[in-house]
Design a protein around this motif. Structure first.
Motif, PDB file in Angstrom:
ATOM      1  N   ARG A   1       0.839  -1.200   0.000  1.00 43.54           N
ATOM      2  CA  ARG A   1       0.000   0.000   0.000  1.00 43.54           C
ATOM      3  C   ARG A   1       0.875   1.251   0.000  1.00 43.54           C
ATOM      4  NH1 ARG A   1      -3.088   0.151   5.209  1.00 43.54           N
ATOM      5  NH2 ARG A   1      -3.430  -2.026   4.589  1.00 43.54           N
ATOM      6  N   TRP A   2       1.883   1.267   0.859  1.00 45.30           N
ATOM      7  CA  TRP A   2       2.786   2.410   0.923  1.00 45.30           C
ATOM      8  C   TRP A   2       3.590   2.543  -0.362  1.00 45.30           C
ATOM      9  CZ3 TRP A   2       3.860   6.969   2.057  1.00 45.30           C
ATOM     10  CH2 TRP A   2       5.170   7.462   2.001  1.00 45.30           C
ATOM     11  N   ASP A   3       3.988   1.431  -0.932  1.00 46.12           N
ATOM     12  CA  ASP A   3       4.733   1.451  -2.188  1.00 46.12           C
ATOM     13  C   ASP A   3       3.929   2.168  -3.267  1.00 46.12           C
ATOM     14  OD1 ASP A   3       6.970   0.848  -3.713  1.00 46.12           O
ATOM     15  OD2 ASP A   3       6.192  -1.100  -4.366  1.00 46.12           O
ATOM     16  N   CYS A   4       2.627   1.877  -3.318  1.00 45.30           N
ATOM     17  CA  CYS A   4       1.774   2.501  -4.323  1.00 45.30           C
ATOM     18  C   CYS A   4       1.582   3.994  -4.043  1.00 45.30           C
ATOM     19  CB  CYS A   4       0.413   1.798  -4.372  1.00 45.30           C
ATOM     20  SG  CYS A   4       0.480   0.112  -5.028  1.00 45.30           S
ATOM     21  N   VAL A   5       1.345   4.345  -2.771  1.00 49.36           N
ATOM     22  CA  VAL A   5       1.157   5.760  -2.417  1.00 49.36           C
ATOM     23  C   VAL A   5       2.436   6.547  -2.649  1.00 49.36           C
ATOM     24  CG1 VAL A   5       0.726   7.351  -0.506  1.00 49.36           C
ATOM     25  CG2 VAL A   5      -0.713   5.318  -0.777  1.00 49.36           C
ATOM     26  N   GLN A   6       3.564   5.976  -2.259  1.00 49.41           N
ATOM     27  CA  GLN A   6       4.852   6.665  -2.417  1.00 49.41           C
ATOM     28  C   GLN A   6       5.104   7.020  -3.874  1.00 49.41           C
ATOM     29  OE1 GLN A   6       8.354   4.350  -1.382  1.00 49.41           O
ATOM     30  NE2 GLN A   6       9.302   6.160  -0.462  1.00 49.41           N
TER      31      GLN A   6
ATOM     32  N   PHE B   1       0.649   6.666 -12.962  1.00 45.23           N
ATOM     33  CA  PHE B   1       0.392   5.863 -11.765  1.00 45.23           C
ATOM     34  C   PHE B   1       1.577   5.755 -10.807  1.00 45.23           C
ATOM     35  CE2 PHE B   1      -2.435   4.200 -15.075  1.00 45.23           C
ATOM     36  CZ  PHE B   1      -3.657   4.350 -14.445  1.00 45.23           C
ATOM     37  N   GLY B   2       2.774   6.125 -11.246  1.00 50.44           N
ATOM     38  CA  GLY B   2       3.947   5.984 -10.395  1.00 50.44           C
ATOM     39  C   GLY B   2       4.479   4.553 -10.398  1.00 50.44           C
ATOM     40  N   GLU B   3       5.663   4.402  -9.823  1.00 56.68           N
ATOM     41  CA  GLU B   3       6.356   3.108  -9.871  1.00 56.68           C
ATOM     42  C   GLU B   3       5.619   2.016  -9.093  1.00 56.68           C
ATOM     43  OE1 GLU B   3       8.859   2.133 -11.542  1.00 56.68           O
ATOM     44  OE2 GLU B   3       9.838   3.958 -12.271  1.00 56.68           O
ATOM     45  N   GLY B   4       4.980   2.374  -7.981  1.00 57.69           N
ATOM     46  CA  GLY B   4       4.363   1.349  -7.144  1.00 57.69           C
ATOM     47  C   GLY B   4       3.191   0.657  -7.815  1.00 57.69           C
ATOM     48  N   ILE B   5       2.229   1.437  -8.280  1.00 57.55           N
ATOM     49  CA  ILE B   5       1.071   0.859  -8.962  1.00 57.55           C
ATOM     50  C   ILE B   5       1.508   0.166 -10.245  1.00 57.55           C
ATOM     51  CG2 ILE B   5      -1.080   1.425 -10.165  1.00 57.55           C
ATOM     52  CD1 ILE B   5      -1.552   3.587  -8.059  1.00 57.55           C
ATOM     53  N   ALA B   6       2.503   0.746 -10.920  1.00 57.67           N
ATOM     54  CA  ALA B   6       3.039   0.105 -12.124  1.00 57.67           C
ATOM     55  C   ALA B   6       3.587  -1.273 -11.795  1.00 57.67           C
ATOM     56  CB  ALA B   6       4.124   0.975 -12.751  1.00 57.67           C
ATOM     57  N   ARG B   7       4.336  -1.377 -10.713  1.00 61.84           N
ATOM     58  CA  ARG B   7       4.982  -2.641 -10.349  1.00 61.84           C
ATOM     59  C   ARG B   7       3.972  -3.679  -9.852  1.00 61.84           C
ATOM     60  NH1 ARG B   7       8.926  -0.619  -8.209  1.00 61.84           N
ATOM     61  NH2 ARG B   7       8.077  -0.153  -6.150  1.00 61.84           N
TER      62      ARG B   7
ATOM     63  N   LEU C   1       3.022   7.881  -5.995  1.00 58.65           N
ATOM     64  CA  LEU C   1       2.127   8.955  -6.418  1.00 58.65           C
ATOM     65  C   LEU C   1       2.495  10.308  -5.826  1.00 58.65           C
ATOM     66  CD1 LEU C   1      -1.303   7.106  -6.052  1.00 58.65           C
ATOM     67  CD2 LEU C   1      -0.223   7.784  -8.200  1.00 58.65           C
ATOM     68  N   LEU C   2       3.371  10.329  -4.844  1.00 57.21           N
ATOM     69  CA  LEU C   2       3.694  11.574  -4.158  1.00 57.21           C
ATOM     70  C   LEU C   2       4.373  12.570  -5.091  1.00 57.21           C
ATOM     71  CD1 LEU C   2       4.984  10.188  -0.731  1.00 57.21           C
ATOM     72  CD2 LEU C   2       2.740  11.198  -1.248  1.00 57.21           C
ATOM     73  N   PRO C   3       4.199  13.871  -4.836  1.00 60.95           N
ATOM     74  CA  PRO C   3       4.803  14.896  -5.701  1.00 60.95           C
ATOM     75  C   PRO C   3       6.307  14.680  -5.868  1.00 60.95           C
ATOM     76  CG  PRO C   3       3.271  15.901  -4.160  1.00 60.95           C
ATOM     77  CD  PRO C   3       3.387  14.463  -3.755  1.00 60.95           C
ATOM     78  N   GLY C   4       6.749  14.778  -7.114  1.00 62.96           N
ATOM     79  CA  GLY C   4       8.159  14.624  -7.432  1.00 62.96           C
ATOM     80  C   GLY C   4       8.588  13.199  -7.716  1.00 62.96           C
ATOM     81  N   ASN C   5       7.704  12.219  -7.472  1.00 57.22           N
ATOM     82  CA  ASN C   5       8.093  10.817  -7.656  1.00 57.22           C
ATOM     83  C   ASN C   5       7.670  10.235  -9.001  1.00 57.22           C
ATOM     84  OD1 ASN C   5       9.249  10.859  -5.179  1.00 57.22           O
ATOM     85  ND2 ASN C   5       7.712   9.585  -4.158  1.00 57.22           N
ATOM     86  N   ARG C   6       6.856  10.972  -9.744  1.00 55.43           N
ATOM     87  CA  ARG C   6       6.460  10.501 -11.070  1.00 55.43           C
ATOM     88  C   ARG C   6       7.209  11.286 -12.142  1.00 55.43           C
ATOM     89  NH1 ARG C   6      -0.047  10.582 -10.799  1.00 55.43           N
ATOM     90  NH2 ARG C   6       0.328  12.039  -9.072  1.00 55.43           N
ATOM     91  N   PRO C   7       7.602  10.645 -13.238  1.00 56.17           N
ATOM     92  CA  PRO C   7       8.310  11.356 -14.304  1.00 56.17           C
ATOM     93  C   PRO C   7       7.470  12.519 -14.815  1.00 56.17           C
ATOM     94  CG  PRO C   7       8.356   8.979 -14.682  1.00 56.17           C
ATOM     95  CD  PRO C   7       7.406   9.208 -13.560  1.00 56.17           C
TER      96      PRO C   7
END
Length: 453
Positions: free
Chosen positions: A111-116, A139-145, A118-124
């Protein structure tokens, strides 16, 4: 044999075109169908043990009044309506669909992996150039993974980096960080997204019943068991494997566009042949597993489930017994799991082993208790060479190279594989591609569902 309008294929698009011709008073048309039945990829089959199976998870929902009226005329009250209940199996648990809106169901670390991610600055921040980059960008790296990357490779059998993302539209729910956090904190489910959150299904006969009935309306204009082997666009003659020759004025093709462009045409067009190499499709094995004992667990009351992980070969399982009680031999007493696994050069599979792996995957994902494997009373499978048209990076240029050249020869290609656009290949889209083409031919009205431009 001569006809003004010749239609290749008695699937949803071909039947939609023919039905509209009939409504408009145009009676100079003919359909060629290679099989001895109508329906194409929307056909249903009854196995030797009395279970009905579709070719994949079809449901009836619509964007069109015409399609709704047609379904009413074909089925009347002989259909059921369902509220979609879909889930994702990942990280050893079940997450309601859409996954990205319901990550509160994940274990804390995931859950934290997915939220992390999405946090500002963490998505390309740079604009994506392909579907793989789009997934991380949105979606960010967490949801992608945890879901998007493994699931999309499983379903498309194509690396996301080789796919475009312009097809997405209403197909994929995007994500909102504020909403994700609110759903987690408020312990709130968000499951109503999407055009198919309610859907209908025939009471008897599976999805194929729709097109069986539509085919019956048009049976005097369908030549079954006629597989096209060549098209002479100059003489305007189609030849079938039985040696039948049909002269036409205008041709509608609903078969695979790559086959039309590279194999059927007698005057090979190098530009079309080269472009056809950029039309990519996957293949799908549909495996039906029926059980003789009813199980009341909540997972067997759902509509369908998605499977991104490697502990099963399938990307989706449909509880087909829930679509209609008549999909099993003894309604209310049996289960019917309809499982779909993809394969391609990018994702090779030993197809003859997929049924055994499917049963093992049902056990691995808790759909089937290991002690109940002996309760399996039927196994049905169908390998579909053309499963989904893949929206690759080269697809749109290929369509722009092929479709205008065909139309200059009075050949039009529409439908799931005739038009090769996944984003308009639902059942309603496919029927309406045929309907709108027929209206264009008779009334001159422009098509709105399909465009290659």
């Amino acid at each position: 044999m001569k006809t003004q309008y010749l239609i290749i294929g008695a699937g949803p698009t071909g039947l939609g075109a023919a039905n509209r011709f009939k409504e408009l008073g145009m009676d100079d048309y003919l359909i060629l169908e290679r099989n001895d039945y109508a329906g194409g990829l929307a056909t249903s089959f009854k196995d030797d043990n009395g279970f009905t199976w579709d070719i994949g998870g079809h449901v009836v929902f619509s964007h069109y009044e015409y399609f709704d009226d047609l379904m009413n005329s074909l089925l009347g009250d002989e259909r059921l309506e369902h509220e979609r209940e879909s889930w994702v199996r990942t990280s050893g648990t079940w997450v309601p669909y859409p996954f990205q809106n319901n990550i509160r169901y994940l274990p804390p670390e995931a859950r934290w992996d997915c939220v992390q991610g999405l946090l500002p600055g963490n998505r390309p921040e740079q604009p994506p150039t392909n579907f793989g980059e789009w997934i991380t960008h949105i979606f960010g790296e967490g949801i992608a993974r945890h879901f998007m990357n493994p699931y999309n490779f499983k379903v498309w059998a194509t690396p996301p980096e080789l796919m475009q993302f312009n097809w997405i539209g209403e197909r994929v729910s995007v994500v909102d960080l504020k909403m994700v956090l609110k759903n987690i904190i408020m312990e709130r489910d968000d499951i109503a997204w999407g055009p198919n959150n309610t859907f209908k299904f025939p009471l008897k006969g599976g999805t194929g019943e729709i097109f069986h009935r539509l085919g019956d309306r048009l049976k005097d204009r369908i030549e079954f068991g006629q597989s096209v082997v060549s098209i002479d666009p100059d003489a305007k003659v189609v030849t079938t494997d039985k040696g039948t020759k049909i002269e036409y004025e205008t041709l509608l093709n609903t078969g695979p566009l790559d086959t039309l462009a590279s194999q059927w045409l007698t005057d090979r067009d190098t530009a079309m042949g080269d472009a056809a190499k950029d039309l990519v499709h996957n293949s799908v094995l549909v495996a039906g597993v029926g059980l003789d004992i009813k199980d009341e667990s909540d997972r067997n009351s759902r509509c369908w489930m998605y499977y991104p992980e490697a502990d099963s070969p399938f990307y989706r399982v449909t509880n087909f017994h829930n679509y209609s009680p008549n999909n099993v031999a003894r309604p209310g007493e049996q289960l019917a799991f309809m499982c779909e696994s993809s394969f391609s050069d990018h994702k090779p599979e030993k197809v003859d082993e997929l049924m055994d792996r499917t049963i093992a995957g049902l056990v691995n994902t808790t759909m089937l208790d290991a002690s109940r494997v002996d309760d399996i009373c039927t196994k049905w499978e169908l390998a579909v060479d053309y499963g989904y048209p893949v929206p690759t990076l080269g697809r749109d240029n290929a369509l722009r190279a092929i479709q205008p050249r065909l139309e200059a020869k009075d050949i039009y290609s529409r439908g799931r594989f005739g038009g090769w656009k996944y984003e308009v290949s639902n059942m309603d889209h496919s029927v309406m591609q045929g309907v709108e083409w027929a209206e264009r031919m008779v009334k001159g009205t422009p098509e709105s569902t399909y465009s290659w431009e």
